[in-house]
Design a protein around this motif. Structure first.
Motif, PDB file in Angstrom:
ATOM      1  N   CYS A 188      -7.552  30.893 -16.498  1.00  0.00           N
ATOM      2  CA  CYS A 188      -7.087  31.644 -15.323  1.00  0.00           C
ATOM      3  C   CYS A 188      -6.241  30.741 -14.436  1.00  0.00           C
ATOM      4  N   SER A 189      -5.124  31.274 -13.940  1.00  0.00           N
ATOM      5  CA  SER A 189      -4.216  30.453 -13.143  1.00  0.00           C
ATOM      6  C   SER A 189      -3.356  31.331 -12.249  1.00  0.00           C
ATOM      7  N   SER A 190      -3.120  30.857 -11.035  1.00  0.00           N
ATOM      8  CA  SER A 190      -2.247  31.547 -10.084  1.00  0.00           C
ATOM      9  C   SER A 190      -1.446  30.528  -9.286  1.00  0.00           C
ATOM     10  N   LEU A 191      -0.226  30.905  -8.937  1.00  0.00           N
ATOM     11  CA  LEU A 191       0.586  30.140  -7.990  1.00  0.00           C
ATOM     12  C   LEU A 191       1.089  31.114  -6.940  1.00  0.00           C
ATOM     13  N   ALA A 192       0.720  30.863  -5.685  1.00  0.00           N
ATOM     14  CA  ALA A 192       1.105  31.751  -4.586  1.00  0.00           C
ATOM     15  C   ALA A 192       1.990  31.010  -3.586  1.00  0.00           C
ATOM     16  N   TYR A 193       2.993  31.715  -3.063  1.00  0.00           N
ATOM     17  CA  TYR A 193       3.868  31.110  -2.050  1.00  0.00           C
ATOM     18  C   TYR A 193       4.516  32.211  -1.222  1.00  0.00           C
TER      19      TYR A 193
ATOM     20  N   LEU B  13      -1.038  32.059   2.485  1.00  0.00           N
ATOM     21  CA  LEU B  13      -0.803  32.709   3.775  1.00  0.00           C
ATOM     22  C   LEU B  13      -1.216  31.800   4.933  1.00  0.00           C
ATOM     23  N   LYS B  14      -2.278  31.040   4.741  1.00  0.00           N
ATOM     24  CA  LYS B  14      -2.779  30.186   5.826  1.00  0.00           C
ATOM     25  C   LYS B  14      -1.933  28.928   6.003  1.00  0.00           C
ATOM     26  N   THR B  15      -1.510  28.316   4.891  1.00  0.00           N
ATOM     27  CA  THR B  15      -0.794  27.039   4.973  1.00  0.00           C
ATOM     28  C   THR B  15       0.718  27.205   5.018  1.00  0.00           C
ATOM     29  N   ARG B  16       1.210  28.390   4.574  1.00  0.00           N
ATOM     30  CA  ARG B  16       2.661  28.641   4.426  1.00  0.00           C
ATOM     31  C   ARG B  16       3.273  27.663   3.429  1.00  0.00           C
ATOM     32  N   ARG B  17       2.462  27.207   2.482  1.00  0.00           N
ATOM     33  CA  ARG B  17       2.893  26.308   1.413  1.00  0.00           C
ATOM     34  C   ARG B  17       2.539  26.930   0.066  1.00  0.00           C
ATOM     35  N   PRO B  18       3.252  26.568  -1.005  1.00  0.00           N
ATOM     36  CA  PRO B  18       2.826  27.026  -2.343  1.00  0.00           C
ATOM     37  C   PRO B  18       1.442  26.472  -2.668  1.00  0.00           C
TER      38      PRO B  18
END
Length: 439
Positions: free
Chosen positions: A190-195, A257-262
């Protein structure tokens, strides 16, 4: 179509796979990407008294630490009763309690070690048969049984008169069967990258097998409109149903959403084996009535599905299993009770077959037992009781495109079994006149 049937056609994507050029979700990286790790429950059932993240936030390179208090809507899943991050009561070992976003893996793990968790272990129940007993530890405040339509403890099928069917039989044959937990074990974990993209939209590179289901679910968790959430799919390194459950997308998204970083959240192989959704155990109990000529006069089945700590897809797979559990047999009298039970284990998610194949495993074993009891061949009992076109299934839906008899004929030929002429003359498309028919 005729250009392809019966021919060996190269897979369109095979070269990318064998040369290593295929890009999977776990391959995606971005500049400035943070790494996520989560604090998980060490107990199957527990009460969280307090979580102190102050020291974790002081670790150099840590950009965020989140708990349930940081989640806009702390419920998710197909049936949204599962906590994104644990509330007061933990329902299974490995349940996520807190999450960290840091510059690298080592920093994230150090931060996790600084979280002060005051947690009290509570009595747990892991066997659904024990969970059904009076006085068992409560997995949920509402009780350990799922109530269908909000009020029924079992999903039922009733057809004909089961007692009359037993009275008509020459033999009564009983059998109990069970299956164990199964992990999907995909090659890619399982893997996710959010930005956050240039328009302020949250983008998640996801391994989901159902992107639009996941998008709706996540928009609810984040409490943002669908227009502000984009999921990017693609080729995944195996799923087998397991990637219909959300494992990493929600937490990666919250931290982005909290860090505004990927933010990248990827399971290790150990995480995958211990903390991803599974096919949980099933229990089946059959009681059949059968005549000397092989006709099944009655079939009574009780099945129990171990759903784990939350609903996930439990009610969906149980209802499918109930509908198919009596098998591909025309039986006048059918009685089925399906029960969904919560235990202090990993929630049961989707896996190939959605509850049908585990039930057919049990049904086929019972059918073999019937044939041995009566003293007929395994082919005899299946031909004698086979559904035909237009028959009503046990759930009373008309059957179309029925081909069970033709499949049996083909299997016998492949196995070198010489069938009697009466079976070779049968067809799933006829009405049964002049052939063997269970009417």
């Amino acid at each position: 179509m005729l250009n392809y049937v019966g021919k060996s056609i190269p897979k369109y994507d095979v070269m990318g796979h064998v040369t290593g050029k295929t890009v999977y979700p776990s391959d995606v990286k971005m500049p400035g990407m943070l790494i996520c790790k989560t604090l998980r429950s060490p107990y199957k059932r527990a009460r969280i008294h307090s979580i102190d993240i102050s020291e974790a936030l002081k670790v150099k390179g840590v950009h965020a630490v989140i708990t349930k208090d940081d989640v806009p809507y702390n419920k998710f899943a197909m049936y949204p009763d599962q906590d994104v991050l644990a509330e007061e009561i933990v329902r299974f070992k490995g349940q996520n309690i807190a999450a960290v976003a840091a510059d690298d893996k080592a920093t994230a793990l150090e931060a996790l070690s600084k979280i002060k968790l005051d947690i009290e272990e509570l009595p747990a129940v892991v066997d659904p048969r024990e969970a059904m007993k009076e006085g068992a530890p409560l997995v949920r405040p509402e009780g350990n049984r799922y109530l269908f339509d909000g009020k029924y403890p079992t999903r039922k099928i009733r057809k004909g008169n089961i007692e009359e069917g037993f009275a008509e039989a020459d033999f009564i044959v009983e059998g109990s069967y069970r299956t164990t937990s199964q992990e999907h074990a995909p090659l890619e974990t399982c893997s996710s990258l959010a930005y956050i993209d240039g328009t302020g939209r949250l983008v998640i590179h996801s391994k989901s097998q159902g992107l639009f289901f996941t998008q709706w679910d996540l928009a609810n968790v984040f409490q943002i409109p669908l227009s502000k959430l984009k999921l990017v799919g693609g080729t995944i390194g195996g799923g087998f149903g397991g990637m219909l459950s959300i494992h990493t997308d929600h937490i990666a998204g919250l931290l982005a959403l909290k860090t505004r970083r990927p933010v990248k959240f990827a399971f290790t192989r150990e995480d995958e084996m211990l903390h991803s959704s599974v096919r949980n155990p099933w229990f089946f109990k059959y009681k059949d009535g059968i005549r000397k000529d092989g006709v099944i006069t009655a079939r009574q089945v009780e099945l129990i599905h171990d759903c784990g700590g939350y609903s996930e897809m439990g009610m969906y797979v149980l209802e499918k299993s109930v509908n198919y559990i009596a098998g591909p047999n025309k039986i006048k009298n059918v009685w089925v009770d399906g029960t969904l039970i919560y235990t202090n284990k990993m929630p049961s998610g989707a896996m190939r077959g959605f509850g049908v194949n585990v039930g057919q495993f049990a049904e086929q074993l019972q059918t073999e037992k019937l044939a041995r009891t009566v003293g007929i061949s395994p082919f005899d009992i299946r031909f004698v009781n086979s559904f035909k076109e237009g028959d009503l299934a046990h759930a009373q839906n008309p059957l179309v495109a029925v081909s069970g008899i033709e499949v049996l004929q083909k299997v016998a030929k492949m196995a070198g079994v010489e069938l009697p002429e009466k079976y070779l003359a049968m067809s799933s498309k006829d009405s049964g006149e002049g052939g063997v028919r269970n009417d």
